[in-house]
Design a protein around this motif. Structure first.
Motif, mmCIF file in Angstrom:
data_model
loop_
_atom_site.group_PDB
_atom_site.id
_atom_site.type_symbol
_atom_site.label_atom_id
_atom_site.label_comp_id
_atom_site.label_asym_id
_atom_site.label_seq_id
_atom_site.Cartn_x
_atom_site.Cartn_y
_atom_site.Cartn_z
ATOM 1 N N GLY A 67 26.071 24.276 58.715
ATOM 2 C CA GLY A 67 27.044 25.090 57.992
ATOM 3 C C GLY A 67 28.375 24.396 57.844
ATOM 4 O O GLY A 67 29.021 24.462 56.795
ATOM 5 N N LYS A 68 28.797 23.688 58.892
ATOM 6 C CA LYS A 68 30.065 22.958 58.847
ATOM 7 C C LYS A 68 30.024 21.845 57.820
ATOM 8 O O LYS A 68 30.967 21.666 57.037
ATOM 9 C CB LYS A 68 30.365 22.383 60.227
ATOM 10 C CG LYS A 68 31.703 21.675 60.332
ATOM 11 C CD LYS A 68 31.960 21.188 61.749
ATOM 12 C CE LYS A 68 33.307 20.492 61.856
ATOM 13 N NZ LYS A 68 33.570 20.002 63.234
ATOM 14 N N GLU A 69 28.929 21.093 57.791
ATOM 15 C CA GLU A 69 28.805 19.999 56.824
ATOM 16 C C GLU A 69 28.685 20.535 55.404
ATOM 17 O O GLU A 69 29.287 19.994 54.466
ATOM 18 C CB GLU A 69 27.590 19.132 57.163
ATOM 19 C CG GLU A 69 27.676 18.431 58.511
ATOM 20 C CD GLU A 69 28.898 17.550 58.639
ATOM 21 O OE1 GLU A 69 29.271 16.906 57.637
ATOM 22 O OE2 GLU A 69 29.487 17.507 59.730
ATOM 23 N N LEU A 70 27.906 21.610 55.223
ATOM 24 C CA LEU A 70 27.747 22.203 53.902
ATOM 25 C C LEU A 70 29.077 22.729 53.380
ATOM 26 O O LEU A 70 29.395 22.590 52.192
ATOM 27 C CB LEU A 70 26.720 23.331 53.968
ATOM 28 C CG LEU A 70 26.414 24.055 52.649
ATOM 29 C CD1 LEU A 70 25.838 23.081 51.619
ATOM 30 C CD2 LEU A 70 25.446 25.214 52.882
ATOM 31 N N ASP A 71 29.874 23.307 54.283
ATOM 32 C CA ASP A 71 31.183 23.829 53.895
ATOM 33 C C ASP A 71 32.079 22.713 53.363
ATOM 34 O O ASP A 71 32.762 22.881 52.344
ATOM 35 C CB ASP A 71 31.832 24.502 55.102
ATOM 36 C CG ASP A 71 33.167 25.134 54.753
ATOM 37 O OD1 ASP A 71 33.189 26.107 53.982
ATOM 38 O OD2 ASP A 71 34.205 24.643 55.239
ATOM 39 N N SER A 72 32.067 21.569 54.035
ATOM 40 C CA SER A 72 32.893 20.443 53.586
ATOM 41 C C SER A 72 32.413 19.901 52.241
ATOM 42 O O SER A 72 33.220 19.563 51.373
ATOM 43 C CB SER A 72 32.879 19.330 54.636
ATOM 44 O OG SER A 72 33.556 19.738 55.799
ATOM 45 N N LEU A 73 31.094 19.827 52.062
ATOM 46 C CA LEU A 73 30.551 19.339 50.792
ATOM 47 C C LEU A 73 30.940 20.275 49.651
ATOM 48 O O LEU A 73 31.293 19.817 48.546
ATOM 49 C CB LEU A 73 29.032 19.216 50.884
ATOM 50 C CG LEU A 73 28.504 18.106 51.806
ATOM 51 C CD1 LEU A 73 27.002 18.233 51.991
ATOM 52 C CD2 LEU A 73 28.855 16.734 51.241
ATOM 53 N N ALA A 74 30.877 21.577 49.905
ATOM 54 C CA ALA A 74 31.277 22.537 48.872
ATOM 55 C C ALA A 74 32.769 22.416 48.566
ATOM 56 O O ALA A 74 33.181 22.465 47.400
ATOM 57 C CB ALA A 74 30.944 23.957 49.340
ATOM 58 N N ASP A 75 33.579 22.240 49.616
ATOM 59 C CA ASP A 75 35.026 22.148 49.425
ATOM 60 C C ASP A 75 35.429 20.902 48.632
ATOM 61 O O ASP A 75 36.419 20.928 47.901
ATOM 62 C CB ASP A 75 35.735 22.149 50.782
ATOM 63 C CG ASP A 75 35.719 23.517 51.452
ATOM 64 O OD1 ASP A 75 35.265 24.478 50.809
ATOM 65 O OD2 ASP A 75 36.151 23.604 52.611
ATOM 66 N N VAL A 76 34.673 19.814 48.787
ATOM 67 C CA VAL A 76 34.977 18.607 48.016
ATOM 68 C C VAL A 76 34.896 18.896 46.520
ATOM 69 O O VAL A 76 35.721 18.420 45.732
ATOM 70 C CB VAL A 76 34.018 17.457 48.389
ATOM 71 C CG1 VAL A 76 34.146 16.309 47.386
ATOM 72 C CG2 VAL A 76 34.326 16.941 49.783
ATOM 73 N N ILE A 77 33.905 19.704 46.134
ATOM 74 C CA ILE A 77 33.753 20.047 44.717
ATOM 75 C C ILE A 77 34.794 21.067 44.286
ATOM 76 O O ILE A 77 35.528 20.867 43.312
ATOM 77 C CB ILE A 77 32.341 20.591 44.442
ATOM 78 C CG1 ILE A 77 31.280 19.558 44.836
ATOM 79 C CG2 ILE A 77 32.200 20.964 42.961
ATOM 80 C CD1 ILE A 77 31.367 18.255 44.089
ATOM 81 N N THR A 78 34.872 22.184 45.026
ATOM 82 C CA THR A 78 35.734 23.294 44.608
ATOM 83 C C THR A 78 37.213 22.962 44.696
ATOM 84 O O THR A 78 37.993 23.318 43.806
ATOM 85 C CB THR A 78 35.437 24.538 45.463
ATOM 86 O OG1 THR A 78 34.042 24.843 45.395
ATOM 87 C CG2 THR A 78 36.235 25.738 44.971
#
Length: 244
Positions: A67-78
């Protein structure tokens, strides 16, 4: 099933970022406030999902490394790529012949946002505050500023060169703020007393008033206010800061 709920919310953040980026790039061929407003609304939607994925994970007690890694990946885009696309739009309609260097400058936001998020994942000091400007705040600043400039489009086009220079300087400054060692407060509460949260409550009240009075422009002003207050707080004597 409940362990997947935070990740689903995070994916909603990612989808908002993808849509914001797509709509923002559409604005390059069709300049105007409509596409920028839609893109910015997707960024705001992503910020809402970004808040609730962590909140839900803590509420359900299902935090995970994935979840932590997925959150960072999403934040890079958004909060990285989509505001970069918005800045690219603004530079292109101010100086239509400058596509190449505009892209190079604007995409620095995406690169430094990724660096900031990578540092955040490894930095154990950022549990109740931040070191450097959070990526959502940076994205909100650029979205609010872009819409403000679009509202004064004729003036910007008449002063294309100085406005472009200021935008480039702003991009470089925001990239530095993302990765700098300046402590910045978070809107996280140990308790809800006024004594221990004066800065947070004051900031929230001031931000609400600014946004009501100035609308889109207010979002950019609020981020600047957040940076100034964070810097002032970091300069206070330790005894005073501990009372906050």
């Amino acid at each position: 099933m409940k362990k997947h709920i935070p990740n689903i919310i995070t994916c909603c953040n990612l989808l908002c970022g993808c849509m914001a980026t797509y709509v923002a790039f559409m604005s390059v061929s069709k300049p105007g406030p409509y596409y920028l407003i839609v893109a910015f609304c997707f960024i705001i939607g992503g910020a809402v999902f970004d808040f609730f994925d962590g909140f839900t994970a803590r509420l359900l007690g299902v935090s995970s490394p994935i979840g932590k890694e997925l959150d960072s990946l999403a934040d890079v885009i958004t909060f990285g790529l989509s505001p970069a696309a918005i800045v690219f739009d603004v530079l292109c309609w101010i100086l239509p012949e400058a596509y190449t260097w505009a892209a190079a400058v604007a995409l620095l936001i995406a690169a430094f946002s990724a660096l900031r998020l990578a540092k955040f994942n490894l930095d154990t000091r950022q549990t109740m505050g931040f070191i450097g400007l959070p990526t959502p705040a940076n994205a909100l600043f650029w979205g609010g500023l872009a819409l403000t400039l679009m509202q004064h489009r004729t003036w910007c086009e008449d002063n294309a060169v100085p406005v472009s220079i200021l935008l480039v300087v702003g991009v470089l400054l925001s990239c530095w703020l993302l990765v700098c060692e300046v402590p910045m407060f978070a809107l996280k509460f140990h308790d809800y007393s006024w004594k221990n949260n004066r800065l947070r409550y004051s900031f929230i009240l001031a931000s609400a008033a600014i946004i009501v009075l100035t609308k889109w422009t207010g979002l950019a002003i609020v981020v600047v206010l957040y940076i100034v207050l964070s810097i002032l707080q970091s300069l206070l004597p330790q005894k005073v800061k501990s009372e906050e």
